[in-house]
Enzyme design. Structure first.
Site, PDB file in Angstrom:
ATOM      1  N   ASP A 357       0.863  -1.174   0.000  1.00  0.00           N
ATOM      2  CA  ASP A 357       0.000   0.000   0.000  1.00  0.00           C
ATOM      3  C   ASP A 357       0.907   1.234   0.000  1.00  0.00           C
ATOM      4  OD1 ASP A 357      -2.385   1.563   0.360  1.00  0.00           O
ATOM      5  OD2 ASP A 357      -1.803   1.788   2.460  1.00  0.00           O
ATOM      6  N   ASP A 548      -1.467  -1.000   6.189  1.00  0.00           N
ATOM      7  CA  ASP A 548      -1.670  -0.520   7.552  1.00  0.00           C
ATOM      8  C   ASP A 548      -3.118  -0.188   7.887  1.00  0.00           C
ATOM      9  OD1 ASP A 548      -1.549   1.782   5.792  1.00  0.00           O
ATOM     10  OD2 ASP A 548      -1.540   2.989   7.613  1.00  0.00           O
ATOM     11  N   ASP A 552      -6.966  -2.463   4.185  1.00  0.00           N
ATOM     12  CA  ASP A 552      -5.948  -3.410   3.716  1.00  0.00           C
ATOM     13  C   ASP A 552      -6.147  -4.811   4.283  1.00  0.00           C
ATOM     14  OD1 ASP A 552      -4.566  -1.499   2.201  1.00  0.00           O
ATOM     15  OD2 ASP A 552      -3.487  -0.788   3.962  1.00  0.00           O
TER      16      ASP A 552
END
Length: 654
Positions: A357, A548, A552
């Site tokens: 990410d 995080d 996700d």
């Protein structure tokens, strides 16, 4: 939880062995500061047995003294029972429950057999040196466990809580949400909370592996396990004792020691099959030659079968393999990385693609104003007007604008605020109609703007006053200082890097270009990230995903290895992940891969070493070349070499 001093009623030889040599229960007692159990063996008894054995050997072979049989047998029996009574007891207990094929029975049969044929000293020597090997194994396993259990001692037993203006010493589990606690210089923080004091510095090494002091300011988060370095600090509790990040970390560490890798599971299954096979091979070695050898002598072939039993003991594998994984988990924890099991150490070595990410993983998740471009208006004025409108939004971009304005906007009068979903805000500022948002907002209200605004790669906030374009503000997320290092090291490990983000593609492309990421995809919602990861998995390679946020969690669950940024990461993401990076540094991703590879290499070195030596000495024993002395020295020697090799993991610098 009281210490369980009994050997677990478990048929799994590996775990039985580990409990026995460690002399400790499973690490579920997360808050026990009592004296550590040193094991079930009496080292003094073992030392006395060794002295008796050495004295007999010196008298018999050094001074050629002919000791009568009965005194010789009596002294050897004393030495034997001093060294081996626990092994005999365990062999008896296991046999009573039907478990005949284990190393305790194996050693008991071999040593008692030596006494039967009159090889007293050799029987004692086998038991003494076997127990000496066990003593070294005790030390190695305890050391590996202590490297992990050290985490369990970082949570304080007491806390100073402020109630009705007075300080009270209390158990951390009794402190309620919203109460304030005091942390003196040198003390550990007992509970998660917000700093009430103006500022304080903390040592966060126990949580993150970083020795550099971390200065916190009023309102910032302070976590249990941190150590206050200088001034008296006051902290408002935001999480109960059982819900603190530290408590969750400890649970992860404890669970990690119970989750076995595929190699450990293989060795467990192998030991269950291997041990009965060598028993029957030893029996066959003793009896079958009767039908094929013309000058068959029972005592000679019985002796060979005893040698065969001693060298076939699987303890080098059964202890050194899990010890290697303990070492790997401990090494990772010292580097601020939590593996939730030895199985993930194995899988990490197979990862060929790392998907990350962007926000919070490669970037700080802290947006800052980069440029202010105006048209017929002063920059300060544009910022003030935009901030006056944005102060009513909780979006990170709005916060970046208001922080940049530094409260200069508070004198402006704002009314009729309306949020236009997915576009921005509209309202009245000091009697003027103001629009502040993305380009779609201006298009929606028919406000013309220059083409250059379309070419801006950063996140953009355009401002229109009274239906006239007034300028724009560019905002960008800061890239983490070690993100460049992380990508470079992953490429050095021949790992493909991919970035997924909900940001617009131009922003994502810019970050990917700066960092040298192989592929980058923007404009993705959570389901879009799932689709991308599923497509990447179709390439047939093991894949790790690093994230995080709550969004996700589904992708982390889908990946072969899910990695969570534990400092700022959501609880859902941390719970779902297989590996947790405590200090949010992306450079720890390649470190985690290296830990897995170091562990795998040492574990397989031990397997090859142990099997090679055992096969050679088994052949020599069956051929009548090796004696019981050589068998026990080879068995203990290979066990010690394997253990020392496994201990090397804990000394590795990454």
């Amino acid at each position: 939880m009281a210490r369980n001093k009994n050997i677990r009623q478990d048929e799994n030889l590996e775990l039985d062995k580990l409990e026995k040599v460690a002399g400790q229960p499973k690490m579920k007692d997360t808050h026990n500061h009592g004296k550590e159990d040193t094991g079930w063996k009496s080292h003094w008894d073992l030392l006395f047995a060794l002295v008796l054995l050495m004295a007999l050997l010196v008298l018999e072979y050094g001074f050629n003294l002919n000791i009568p049989d009965i005194p010789l047998l009596a002294v050897n029996l004393v030495a034997y029972f001093l060294a081996g009574r626990t092994v005999l007891h365990l062999a008896w207990r296991k046999s009573k429950r039907g478990d005949f094929f284990n190393e305790f029975v194996l050693m008991s049969v071999a040593t008692i057999g030596a006494f039967i044929i009159g090889e007293y000293e050799e029987g004692v020597a086998v038991m003494v040196f076997y127990q000496i090997g066990e003593w070294f194994q005790d030390s190695a396993v305890n050391r590996a466990k202590r490297s992990i259990k050290a985490l369990l001692d970082i949570r304080p037993d007491e806390v100073t809580v402020l109630r009705n203006g007075k300080a009270h010493v209390s158990n951390p589990a009794e402190v309620e949400l919203g109460e304030s606690i005091q942390v003196k210089p040198g003390e550990k923080v007992a509970l998660d909370g917000e700093l009430v004091s103006v500022t304080a510095s903390f040592n966060t090494a126990a949580l993150t592996g970083e020795s550099k002091p971390d200065t916190k300011y009023k309102g910032e988060q302070v976590l249990a396990g941190m150590i206050n370095l200088n001034t008296l600090a006051e902290v408002k509790v935001t999480a109960l004792f059982r819900d603190s990040k530290l408590s969750k970390i400890l649970e992860m560490v404890q669970d990690a020691t119970a989750r076995k890798s595929q190699t450990q599971l293989f060795i467990s299954r192998f030991a269950k099959i291997y041990t009965p096979i060598v028993f029957f091979l030893a029996l066959a070695l003793c009896l079958l030659p009767y039908f094929f050898v013309t000058d068959y002598v029972f005592r000679e072939w019985f002796y060979r079968s005893l040698v065969f039993l001693v060298i076939s003991c699987p303890c080098a594998l059964v202890v050194s393999i899990p010890l290697g994984y303990f070492g790997g988990i401990g090494l990772a924890s010292r580097n601020g990385i939590l593996f939730k099991g030895g199985n993930y150490l194995d899988v990490m070595t197979q990862v060929k693609t790392v998907v990350m990410d962007k926000t919070g993983t490669l970037t700080k998740g802290v947006f800052k104003v980069q440029h202010v471009v105006t048209q017929e208006l002063e920059k300060d004025q544009l910022i003030k007007i935009a901030a006056a409108l944005e102060k009513n939004s909780t979006h990170p971009i709005a916060k970046a604008v208001t922080d940049y304005a530094n409260k200069d906007y508070e004198s402006l009068h704002v009314t009729d605020i309306e949020e236009v979903a997915g576009h921005g805000l509209k309202g009245t500022v000091d009697g003027k109609d103001v629009l502040a948002g993305n380009l779609k907002l201006l298009k929606k209200y028919g406000v013309a703007y220059p083409e250059e605004a379309e070419r801006v790669t950063d996140t953009i906030v355009v401002v229109a006053i009274d239906q006239k374009y007034s300028g724009y503000i560019t905002i960008a997320d800061e890239i983490k200082e070690d993100a460049y290092q992380a990508i470079r090291e992953m490429h050095n490990l021949n790992i493909k890097t991919v970035m997924l983000s909900g940001d617009k593609q131009t922003v994502v492309d810019q970050v990917a270009k700066l960092l040298g990421i192989d592929d980058a995809f923007g404009g993705l919602l959570p389901d879009g990230k799932v689709d991308k990861v599923e497509n990447l998995k179709k390439e047939g390679h093991k894949l790790a995903f690093v994230g995080d946020g709550v969004n996700d969690a589904p992708v982390i669950a889908l990946a072969d290895v899910g990695i969570a940024m534990g400092g700022l990461g959501s609880d859902a993401t941390i719970e779902t992940a297989d590996v947790v990076i405590q200090n949010d540094k992306p450079s720890k991703i390649p470190v985690a891969i290296k830990v897995g590879k170091v562990t795998r290499n040492i574990v397989w070195q031990n397997i090859i070493l142990a099997m090679t030596v055992k096969v050679v000495v088994l052949a020599l024993g069956a051929g009548g070349v090796a004696s019981l002395w050589e068998a026990v020295i080879a068995d203990v020697g290979v066990a010690l070499l394997a253990i020392l090799n496994a201990v090397r993991i804990q000394q590795k610098k990454l």
